[in-house]
Design a protein around this motif. Structure first.
Motif, PDB file in Angstrom:
ATOM      1  N   THR A   6      -5.808  37.574  -0.696  1.00  7.44           N
ATOM      2  CA  THR A   6      -5.847  36.634   0.475  1.00  7.44           C
ATOM      3  C   THR A   6      -5.169  35.462   0.272  1.00  7.44           C
ATOM      4  OG1 THR A   6      -7.538  37.981   1.864  1.00  7.44           O
ATOM      5  CG2 THR A   6      -6.822  35.712   2.605  1.00  7.44           C
ATOM      6  N   LYS A   7      -5.681  34.753  -1.034  1.00  8.63           N
ATOM      7  CA  LYS A   7      -5.323  33.265  -1.261  1.00  8.63           C
ATOM      8  C   LYS A   7      -4.012  33.515  -1.720  1.00  8.63           C
ATOM      9  CE  LYS A   7      -9.844  31.837  -2.131  1.00  8.63           C
ATOM     10  NZ  LYS A   7     -11.008  31.276  -3.130  1.00  8.63           N
ATOM     11  N   GLN A   8      -3.635  34.477  -2.320  1.00  8.78           N
ATOM     12  CA  GLN A   8      -2.365  34.350  -2.931  1.00  8.78           C
ATOM     13  C   GLN A   8      -0.996  34.513  -1.716  1.00  8.78           C
ATOM     14  OE1 GLN A   8      -0.691  34.364  -6.249  1.00  8.78           O
ATOM     15  NE2 GLN A   8      -2.841  33.545  -6.329  1.00  8.78           N
ATOM     16  N   VAL A   9      -1.516  35.301  -0.695  1.00 12.77           N
ATOM     17  CA  VAL A   9      -0.655  35.305   0.534  1.00 12.77           C
ATOM     18  C   VAL A   9      -0.421  34.060   1.051  1.00 12.77           C
ATOM     19  CG1 VAL A   9      -0.296  36.668   2.623  1.00 12.77           C
ATOM     20  CG2 VAL A   9      -0.920  37.920   0.903  1.00 12.77           C
ATOM     21  N   ALA A  10      -1.423  33.396   1.367  1.00  7.36           N
ATOM     22  CA  ALA A  10      -1.856  32.087   1.989  1.00  7.36           C
ATOM     23  C   ALA A  10      -1.027  30.959   1.248  1.00  7.36           C
ATOM     24  CB  ALA A  10      -3.172  31.736   2.398  1.00  7.36           C
ATOM     25  N   GLY A  11      -1.054  31.193  -0.298  1.00  2.00           N
ATOM     26  CA  GLY A  11      -0.330  30.106  -0.914  1.00  2.00           C
ATOM     27  C   GLY A  11       1.224  30.391  -0.655  1.00  2.00           C
ATOM     28  N   ALA A  51       4.237  16.906   9.092  1.00  2.00           N
ATOM     29  CA  ALA A  51       2.795  17.713   9.205  1.00  2.00           C
ATOM     30  C   ALA A  51       2.844  18.989   8.524  1.00  2.00           C
ATOM     31  CB  ALA A  51       2.269  17.630  10.623  1.00  2.00           C
ATOM     32  N   LEU A  52       3.928  19.786   8.691  1.00  2.00           N
ATOM     33  CA  LEU A  52       4.159  20.979   8.483  1.00  2.00           C
ATOM     34  C   LEU A  52       4.202  21.085   6.917  1.00  2.00           C
ATOM     35  CD1 LEU A  52       6.775  22.823  11.001  1.00  2.00           C
ATOM     36  CD2 LEU A  52       4.223  23.514  10.387  1.00  2.00           C
ATOM     37  N   ALA A  53       5.036  20.057   6.470  1.00  2.00           N
ATOM     38  CA  ALA A  53       5.240  20.185   4.905  1.00  2.00           C
ATOM     39  C   ALA A  53       4.041  19.799   4.265  1.00  2.00           C
ATOM     40  CB  ALA A  53       6.200  18.803   4.598  1.00  2.00           C
ATOM     41  N   VAL A  54       3.154  18.742   4.850  1.00  2.00           N
ATOM     42  CA  VAL A  54       1.767  18.543   4.094  1.00  2.00           C
ATOM     43  C   VAL A  54       0.970  19.841   4.358  1.00  2.00           C
ATOM     44  CG1 VAL A  54      -0.230  17.043   4.309  1.00  2.00           C
ATOM     45  CG2 VAL A  54       2.116  15.982   4.545  1.00  2.00           C
ATOM     46  N   GLY A  55       0.850  20.209   5.359  1.00  2.00           N
ATOM     47  CA  GLY A  55       0.088  21.606   5.620  1.00  2.00           C
ATOM     48  C   GLY A  55       0.579  22.797   4.607  1.00  2.00           C
ATOM     49  N   GLY A  56       1.791  22.835   4.526  1.00  2.00           N
ATOM     50  CA  GLY A  56       2.233  23.999   3.593  1.00  2.00           C
ATOM     51  C   GLY A  56       2.117  23.584   2.068  1.00  2.00           C
ATOM     52  N   ALA A  57       2.165  22.336   1.914  1.00  3.98           N
ATOM     53  CA  ALA A  57       1.939  21.992   0.327  1.00  3.98           C
ATOM     54  C   ALA A  57       0.169  22.168   0.260  1.00  3.98           C
ATOM     55  CB  ALA A  57       2.185  20.563   0.364  1.00  3.98           C
ATOM     56  N   ALA A  58      -0.625  21.947   1.118  1.00  6.28           N
ATOM     57  CA  ALA A  58      -1.961  22.225   0.847  1.00  6.28           C
ATOM     58  C   ALA A  58      -2.234  23.649   0.730  1.00  6.28           C
ATOM     59  CB  ALA A  58      -2.694  21.582   2.020  1.00  6.28           C
ATOM     60  N   VAL A  61      -0.964  24.764  -2.804  1.00  6.17           N
ATOM     61  CA  VAL A  61      -1.972  24.219  -3.817  1.00  6.17           C
ATOM     62  C   VAL A  61      -2.984  24.991  -3.746  1.00  6.17           C
ATOM     63  CG1 VAL A  61      -3.547  22.303  -4.596  1.00  6.17           C
ATOM     64  CG2 VAL A  61      -1.025  22.039  -4.014  1.00  6.17           C
ATOM     65  N   TRP A  62      -3.759  25.507  -2.655  1.00  4.91           N
ATOM     66  CA  TRP A  62      -4.793  26.257  -2.669  1.00  4.91           C
ATOM     67  C   TRP A  62      -4.748  27.629  -3.137  1.00  4.91           C
ATOM     68  CZ3 TRP A  62      -6.322  30.329   1.282  1.00  4.91           C
ATOM     69  CH2 TRP A  62      -7.747  30.549   1.280  1.00  4.91           C
ATOM     70  N   GLY A  63      -3.363  28.243  -3.159  1.00  4.62           N
ATOM     71  CA  GLY A  63      -2.974  29.615  -3.634  1.00  4.62           C
ATOM     72  C   GLY A  63      -2.919  29.240  -5.079  1.00  4.62           C
ATOM     73  N   GLU A  64      -2.449  28.417  -5.657  1.00 10.30           N
ATOM     74  CA  GLU A  64      -2.153  27.906  -6.977  1.00 10.30           C
ATOM     75  C   GLU A  64      -3.525  27.813  -7.702  1.00 10.30           C
ATOM     76  OE1 GLU A  64       0.553  28.305  -8.730  1.00 10.30           O
ATOM     77  OE2 GLU A  64       1.660  29.051  -6.950  1.00 10.30           O
ATOM     78  N   MET A  65      -4.522  27.317  -6.912  1.00 12.71           N
ATOM     79  CA  MET A  65      -5.798  26.902  -7.715  1.00 12.71           C
ATOM     80  C   MET A  65      -6.479  28.412  -7.742  1.00 12.71           C
ATOM     81  SD  MET A  65      -6.877  23.457  -5.881  1.00 12.71           S
ATOM     82  CE  MET A  65      -8.568  23.792  -5.984  1.00 12.71           C
TER      83      MET A  65
END
Length: 74
Positions: A6-11, A51-58, A61-65
């Motif tokens: 799930t985290k990988q797909v979200a990333g 806002a989309l760029a910042v949200g997508g980056a978040a 990063v969550w997926g990479e973590m």
């Protein structure tokens, strides 16, 4: 295992959203209109693309973590 997937797909989705947001914002600021695919579907102001760029980056990063945490645990 399922939380990891799930985290990988979200990333991965985060990367796509972040790139579309960055392209839309850059095109609105430096070009004659938003770039990318998203502007063909909906009309978003430049701040919305930012806002989309910042949200997508978040999300990315969550997926990479999650990826690094799994490698560390293995």
């Amino acid at each position: 295992m399922n939380a990891y997937i799930t985290k990988q797909v979200a990333g991965a989705i985060g990367w796509v959203i972040g790139i579309q947001g960055a392209l839309g914002f850059a095109g609105a600021q430096f070009g004659d209109g938003p770039w990318g695919f998203l502007h063909k579907l909906v009309d978003i102001p430049a701040v919305g693309y930012l806002a989309l760029a910042v949200g997508g980056a978040a999300l990315a990063v969550w997926g990479e973590m999650a990826k690094k945490a799994r490698q560390k645990a293995a």
